[in-house]
Design a protein around this motif. Structure first.
Motif, PDB file in Angstrom:
ATOM      1  N   VAL A 204       0.845  -1.198   0.000  1.00 23.52           N
ATOM      2  CA  VAL A 204       0.000   0.000   0.000  1.00 23.52           C
ATOM      3  C   VAL A 204       0.883   1.251   0.000  1.00 23.52           C
ATOM      4  N   TRP A 205       1.916   1.252   0.823  1.00 27.90           N
ATOM      5  CA  TRP A 205       2.838   2.391   0.887  1.00 27.90           C
ATOM      6  C   TRP A 205       3.472   2.652  -0.477  1.00 27.90           C
ATOM      7  N   SER A 206       3.883   1.601  -1.144  1.00 32.38           N
ATOM      8  CA  SER A 206       4.481   1.754  -2.464  1.00 32.38           C
ATOM      9  C   SER A 206       3.489   2.374  -3.445  1.00 32.38           C
ATOM     10  N   ALA A 207       2.234   1.952  -3.389  1.00 30.94           N
ATOM     11  CA  ALA A 207       1.212   2.520  -4.273  1.00 30.94           C
ATOM     12  C   ALA A 207       1.004   4.009  -3.997  1.00 30.94           C
ATOM     13  N   LEU A 208       1.145   4.406  -2.727  1.00 30.61           N
ATOM     14  CA  LEU A 208       0.960   5.809  -2.340  1.00 30.61           C
ATOM     15  C   LEU A 208       2.150   6.700  -2.667  1.00 30.61           C
ATOM     16  N   THR A 209       3.327   6.117  -2.772  1.00 27.28           N
ATOM     17  CA  THR A 209       4.537   6.941  -2.836  1.00 27.28           C
ATOM     18  C   THR A 209       5.409   6.724  -4.075  1.00 27.28           C
ATOM     19  N   ASP A 210       5.067   5.793  -4.927  1.00 25.20           N
ATOM     20  CA  ASP A 210       5.834   5.544  -6.151  1.00 25.20           C
ATOM     21  C   ASP A 210       5.051   6.155  -7.315  1.00 25.20           C
ATOM     22  N   LYS A 211       5.603   7.186  -7.934  1.00 23.54           N
ATOM     23  CA  LYS A 211       4.852   7.906  -8.957  1.00 23.54           C
ATOM     24  C   LYS A 211       4.470   7.035 -10.149  1.00 23.54           C
ATOM     25  N   SER A 212       5.250   5.988 -10.433  1.00 27.76           N
ATOM     26  CA  SER A 212       4.872   5.098 -11.540  1.00 27.76           C
ATOM     27  C   SER A 212       3.655   4.254 -11.169  1.00 27.76           C
ATOM     28  N   GLU A 213       3.503   3.929  -9.887  1.00 25.82           N
ATOM     29  CA  GLU A 213       2.305   3.212  -9.443  1.00 25.82           C
ATOM     30  C   GLU A 213       1.114   4.156  -9.307  1.00 25.82           C
ATOM     31  N   MET A 214       1.369   5.370  -8.812  1.00 25.73           N
ATOM     32  CA  MET A 214       0.278   6.333  -8.593  1.00 25.73           C
ATOM     33  C   MET A 214      -0.557   6.547  -9.849  1.00 25.73           C
ATOM     34  N   LYS A 215       0.104   6.646 -10.999  1.00 28.91           N
ATOM     35  CA  LYS A 215      -0.655   6.950 -12.213  1.00 28.91           C
ATOM     36  C   LYS A 215      -1.577   5.807 -12.627  1.00 28.91           C
ATOM     37  N   SER A 216      -1.401   4.622 -12.036  1.00 32.24           N
ATOM     38  CA  SER A 216      -2.286   3.493 -12.325  1.00 32.24           C
ATOM     39  C   SER A 216      -3.612   3.570 -11.566  1.00 32.24           C
ATOM     40  N   TRP A 217      -3.647   4.295 -10.456  1.00 35.92           N
ATOM     41  CA  TRP A 217      -4.872   4.328  -9.649  1.00 35.92           C
ATOM     42  C   TRP A 217      -5.256   5.720  -9.152  1.00 35.92           C
ATOM     43  N   TYR A 218      -4.342   6.690  -9.217  1.00 37.64           N
ATOM     44  CA  TYR A 218      -4.556   7.996  -8.587  1.00 37.64           C
ATOM     45  C   TYR A 218      -4.435   9.089  -9.640  1.00 37.64           C
ATOM     46  N   PHE A 219      -3.337   9.800  -9.652  1.00 37.10           N
ATOM     47  CA  PHE A 219      -3.079  10.853 -10.623  1.00 37.10           C
ATOM     48  C   PHE A 219      -1.675  10.658 -11.190  1.00 37.10           C
ATOM     49  N   ASP A 220      -1.445  11.224 -12.360  1.00 39.38           N
ATOM     50  CA  ASP A 220      -0.111  11.203 -12.957  1.00 39.38           C
ATOM     51  C   ASP A 220       0.640  12.420 -12.397  1.00 39.38           C
ATOM     52  N   ILE A 221       1.486  12.154 -11.388  1.00 41.13           N
ATOM     53  CA  ILE A 221       2.188  13.236 -10.688  1.00 41.13           C
ATOM     54  C   ILE A 221       3.668  13.141 -11.059  1.00 41.13           C
ATOM     55  N   ARG A 222       4.022  13.782 -12.131  1.00 41.27           N
ATOM     56  CA  ARG A 222       5.366  13.634 -12.703  1.00 41.27           C
ATOM     57  C   ARG A 222       6.477  14.205 -11.834  1.00 41.27           C
ATOM     58  N   ASP A 223       6.162  15.233 -11.025  1.00 39.34           N
ATOM     59  CA  ASP A 223       7.220  15.858 -10.225  1.00 39.34           C
ATOM     60  C   ASP A 223       7.209  15.384  -8.763  1.00 39.34           C
ATOM     61  N   PHE A 224       6.551  14.256  -8.487  1.00 37.91           N
ATOM     62  CA  PHE A 224       6.496  13.744  -7.113  1.00 37.91           C
ATOM     63  C   PHE A 224       7.846  13.170  -6.692  1.00 37.91           C
ATOM     64  N   VAL A 225       8.362  13.650  -5.572  1.00 38.60           N
ATOM     65  CA  VAL A 225       9.573  13.118  -4.949  1.00 38.60           C
ATOM     66  C   VAL A 225       9.240  12.930  -3.475  1.00 38.60           C
ATOM     67  N   LEU A 226       9.436  11.731  -2.968  1.00 39.28           N
ATOM     68  CA  LEU A 226       9.104  11.427  -1.576  1.00 39.28           C
ATOM     69  C   LEU A 226      10.181  11.996  -0.657  1.00 39.28           C
ATOM     70  N   GLU A 227      10.016  13.278  -0.347  1.00 39.82           N
ATOM     71  CA  GLU A 227      10.966  13.971   0.522  1.00 39.82           C
ATOM     72  C   GLU A 227      10.246  15.142   1.190  1.00 39.82           C
ATOM     73  N   THR A 228      10.393  15.248   2.493  1.00 43.22           N
ATOM     74  CA  THR A 228       9.754  16.331   3.233  1.00 43.22           C
ATOM     75  C   THR A 228      10.172  17.684   2.660  1.00 43.22           C
ATOM     76  N   GLY A 229       9.180  18.551   2.458  1.00 39.43           N
ATOM     77  CA  GLY A 229       9.431  19.883   1.908  1.00 39.43           C
ATOM     78  C   GLY A 229       9.274  19.981   0.405  1.00 39.43           C
ATOM     79  N   LYS A 230       9.271  18.861  -0.294  1.00 40.56           N
ATOM     80  CA  LYS A 230       9.158  18.888  -1.758  1.00 40.56           C
ATOM     81  C   LYS A 230       7.739  19.253  -2.186  1.00 40.56           C
ATOM     82  N   GLU A 231       7.665  19.976  -3.284  1.00 40.72           N
ATOM     83  CA  GLU A 231       6.389  20.361  -3.875  1.00 40.72           C
ATOM     84  C   GLU A 231       6.071  19.403  -5.015  1.00 40.72           C
ATOM     85  N   PHE A 232       4.775  19.107  -5.191  1.00 39.46           N
ATOM     86  CA  PHE A 232       4.361  18.375  -6.380  1.00 39.46           C
ATOM     87  C   PHE A 232       3.053  18.970  -6.895  1.00 39.46           C
ATOM     88  N   ASN A 233       2.844  18.817  -8.208  1.00 43.84           N
ATOM     89  CA  ASN A 233       1.714  19.433  -8.900  1.00 43.84           C
ATOM     90  C   ASN A 233       1.079  18.420  -9.836  1.00 43.84           C
TER      91      ASN A 233
END
Length: 141
Positions: free
Chosen positions: A18-47
């Motif tokens: 479940v964690w991988s699905a929430l935090t891996d951008k290649s998995e996210m686009k399969s069920w959530y949104f295509d978040i190309r600039d997602f980086v799992l790091e505190t303070g990072k911005e994503f759009n």
């Protein structure tokens, strides 16, 4: 007054999956949104935008807290429509036969003036669909 939206589902998958699905951008686009600039790091911005060609709603988020396999907390805003900034918290709890996923969306009252698409009802229905259908189906297939 802050009345959070809370959505909770049990998913028949190990917490790490479940964690991988929430935090891996290649998995996210399969069920959530295509978040190309997602980086799992505190303070990072994503759009991101909602799926489809319309690109009506620009979502801007900042990661506030990461507890691997347990918690992901980030802001959620629509900078083109409002100065309001809300908070989304994903919490995972390991259970005998899977994972309890709890999503809390705080301070949505800041979007009240934006119309029906930003209402409590709309957000609640959206999160129920995202977690109860999309994420659940993705992980339990």
């Amino acid at each position: 007054m802050n009345t959070p939206i809370t959505v909770q589902y049990k998913i028949n998958a190990q917490v790490e999956k479940v964690w991988s699905a929430l935090t891996d951008k290649s998995e996210m686009k399969s069920w959530y949104f295509d978040i190309r600039d997602f980086v799992l790091e505190t303070g990072k911005e994503f759009n991101f935008y909602e799926p489809g060609e319309a690109k009506k709603y620009h979502h801007q988020c900042h990661i506030l807290e990461i507890v691997p396999n347990k918690k992901l907390k980030h802001t959620w805003s629509y900078p083109e429509f409002s100065d309001a900034v809300t908070t989304v918290t994903w919490e995972l709890q390991k259970e005998d036969t899977g994972t309890l996923v709890t999503l809390t969306h705080d301070h949505i009252e800041g979007f009240d003036s934006l119309g029906e698409n930003f209402s409590r009802k709309s957000f609640t229905e959206g999160w129920n669909g995202i977690i109860g259908q999309s994420l659940k189906n993705y992980l339990e297939k």
